[in-house]
Design an enzyme around this catalytic site. Sequence first.
Site, PDB file in Angstrom:
ATOM      1  CB  ALA A   1      49.357  52.536  33.072  1.00 21.43           C
ATOM      2  CB  SER A   2      53.254  49.983  32.146  1.00 28.04           C
ATOM      3  OG  SER A   2      52.830  50.067  30.977  1.00 28.04           O
ATOM      4  CB  THR A   3      52.685  51.138  37.779  1.00 25.31           C
ATOM      5  OG1 THR A   3      51.361  51.129  37.847  1.00 25.31           O
ATOM      6  CG2 THR A   3      53.254  52.459  37.438  1.00 25.31           C
ATOM      7  CB  ILE A   4      49.469  46.773  36.822  1.00 29.68           C
ATOM      8  CG1 ILE A   4      48.593  46.049  38.111  1.00 29.68           C
ATOM      9  CG2 ILE A   4      49.318  46.329  35.462  1.00 29.68           C
ATOM     10  CD1 ILE A   4      47.334  45.820  37.763  1.00 29.68           C
TER      11      ILE A   4
END
Lengths: 602, 366
Positions: free
Chosen positions: A322-325
Amino acid sequence: MKIKKFFSVKRDSDFNKFIVYLIFPIFLMFVVLLQTINLTVLNGKKYETQSENNRIVSRTIYPTRGLIYDTNGALLVENVPSSQLNLVPERSTNTIEKIKEIADLLNLEESFLLDMYENQIKKSRYPFQPIILAKSLNDEQIALISVSGEKFQGFSVETGLVRSAVNKKSLAHVLGYLGYSELNDTNESSGFSLGNQIGISGIEKTYHDQLSGKLGTRIEEKNVSGEFVRVLSENNAISGKDLKLSIDLNLQNFLTPFFEGQKGALVALEPKSGLIKALISSPSYDPNVFNSSSSLAEIQSIFNNDDGPLFNRATMGNYPPASTIKPILGLAALDEGIVDWNTIIQDDGEFYVEGDPRPYRGWKEDGHGKVNLERAIVESSDIYFYSTAYDLTIKKLEPFLNKFGFGDKTEIDAEESTGLVPNEKWKLGYIGDFWFKGDSINLGIGQGYMLSTPIQISQAIAIIANRGEIIKPRLVEEIDELATEIESLGKVTLKDEKNWEKIEKSMIEVINSSNGTANNIKDSKYLIAGKTGTAQIKSYEDQDYEDIRENPFFRDHALFVGYAPIPNPELLILVIIENGESGSRVAAPIAKAGFDYYLTKK
Amino acid sequence: MSRNPLEFSLSSQMLKPNKWLNQDWFILFLIFSLVSFGLMMIYSASGSMEMVLRQGIFAVIGFVFMIYLSLSDYQRLLPIYLNVFWIGLFFLLVVLMIPSDAATKRWINLGIFGFQPSELMRCLLTISAAAFLSRNPRIAFRDWIVVICVSFFSFYLVFIQPDLGTAIMVLISGILPVLISGFPVSYQILGTAIILLSMPFFWMNLLEYQKQRVLTFFDPSSDPLGAGWNIIQSQIAVGSGSLFGKGFLQGTQSQLNFVPESHTDFIFAVVAEEFGLFGVMGLFLVYLIIAFRLVMIAKKSNILFVKLVAGTFIFLLLTYVAFNTAMVVGILPVVGMPLPFLSQGGTALIINMIMIGIILSFRRVT
């Protein structure tokens, strides 16, 4: 011509005297035969009795398995004396019936004893090597069997050592448990496998060779009735090596309760050394059940649990990052020249591809307005990253993600899965369809086909903290007081190395800025750099999320990854709570608690 | 040219049409029986099907080599035979140079199996020595000296591995062609004297365990658990086998691991325990029949090379049998020496089959 040379002259048949030389071995064979007659015919009786009463036996001495400690020297796994029910099959008759009787007598599960027997009898054993039928007998059971000893020839109660995880559930996935080896697991090199227990999972498995030590032998003399007389010689067993883990038990125990009743995982590691300080996978199990329980039902209940307590989510769980990337994709876009820090993209909450009427929605309905890269990370603008991923295309996305370790093992000293970075070839092979632009767009927010393990995401963010240096994560700090070394697995280089610091600055703003997604964990005493993530697990093109969340299993996963303190990060924490819905509200506070505990304690 | 050119051309023509069927089936059958029996014994001794399978694979490879060589034209191969010992020498040096943790350096590890260069050398040295000595009409004295020097050098390389048993065999494989080819008796006596005088020097160079084996041979009971253990236990195994043996898989001595190395050097103890005195006699008979057939092949030929190679190979075969069994029944000290075709060990098996194959190829010109 050359060949002719060998035969140019008639040879003398006198050379047949080679036959004379054969007299010597034939004579010796004749003497051997005489000696055999001497042994068999003349002294046969004597040797027959000697062989029957062969009074010298060699016994195997089992080494003590190495102990496991945490980084502060707290004992994590020990060997506890326990009374076990042994069976020497060579000494018993009608064994199956006897096992049933003894199960009845001792009030043990018959199926368990038979299972233990059948599992071990099939494997290669030393002659007279006992089979362990049950462990942890209580006093009453010991008394019962000693009273009816003669009835059960070949069965005996012996004191053995069983493996015991001191903290039971809290470190189950790190430590693992023991089981009986399969035939093909036999490890000839250490001479330690025949009917012995080997590590089935966790540290017990990856470090089995170091922990197990080496078998010894003792040669004993017995009298005619088979009773022990004295030890003739002894070749001592070599104890297994002790391990000191990098795990900080205090931190581990402090963080574990946050996962009570939830499924999820946590990785806490020291970025500059790769040492894992805490590793949580929830739900957990009690490894001692496998090490010493005599109840099949108890073991089955762990295996049959739908929540998969045996499964180490922290290293083997496949989640969308998800957005951690996003910080990594930001670096990719910068490196490939798609954007610079000043590039502005208009975010109105929806993103369209030319010729496709379907909108790609951002998480914030009305959008974030005009966003540059820093703001896109701070507020986690999906539209910004849809756009950059669309421009990057999978050809550039895939290699960049691979550089940060996605799609491959981190080489941590535990069992792990590789996750998945999709590409055109993979999609054609596994999904049977071509790669669409929409697939790249989904990859921009770490969704779609991409899967990663918690340890992988931690590792990728640690690479940012280490300015490109890839440090191998590890759980074992010392083997028999010999420190394991920091191992670099390479370095990620950027065209502009200043971008490391700039991307970190954006990640600090995620927490510090009033509009940052993790502003709720801002601390006045130290700086945290991090990124939240909310992984959608059910596509909701036609449905509203409010309808989907009716089913708790379809709720979004909550993620947070961050490290602190800046500028010299001591700890990186990744938290993932399955179906936790909000990275900032659910996952980030757990990481914050971990930072507070770890950093203030020091 | 051979003594009878006509006979030579006739026989080689006759060989052509049914080349593959023209075999000494009797010897092939005996070898096959021995190897199969060996596999049974290895199973009995080790209880490991995996070990039997491994040995079985080596046996198949050995058979292919043996049959291929038995059909080869050894005369054309002579220039090669003259030089093959370089290969053996090369591997003997390689095995000493490979760094290894083991105390002994006998094996070159090829991953799935190990390869023992000393076994290869005892075959190659004989063929090269024989080819070298028979390359000129008259054997120059210098030729003998060259062969003797190479033999002792090879012996030394194996001796320091250390592997005394095979080292002696390698020495014999080089020296015997010298003796058979008519090395003057006076020099033979001189050589023997030199060897006897150098014995103390070799004794000093023996390793502790090797000395111990020789010493305990004279008095096994002095050390019933150390070096004497093998001898006592294998004697009990042989003796308790009695006339007819305890039956296949019934030998308690070997089944219960009282006899060490029962699948390799001490496999004869398993044979004696499970098949008794008559089994031993039968086994010896098979070896002697094989030797006899091979002697007949060599005798018919009138070529020096054939006599030297066949004579040495047959001598080696019987000496292996005699030394190995003598060691098991306790009339010679324990040195590492496998029983041909029976003991577990891939290199030795293949080399023994190659040696038989080479002798069989000598039937061509007889």
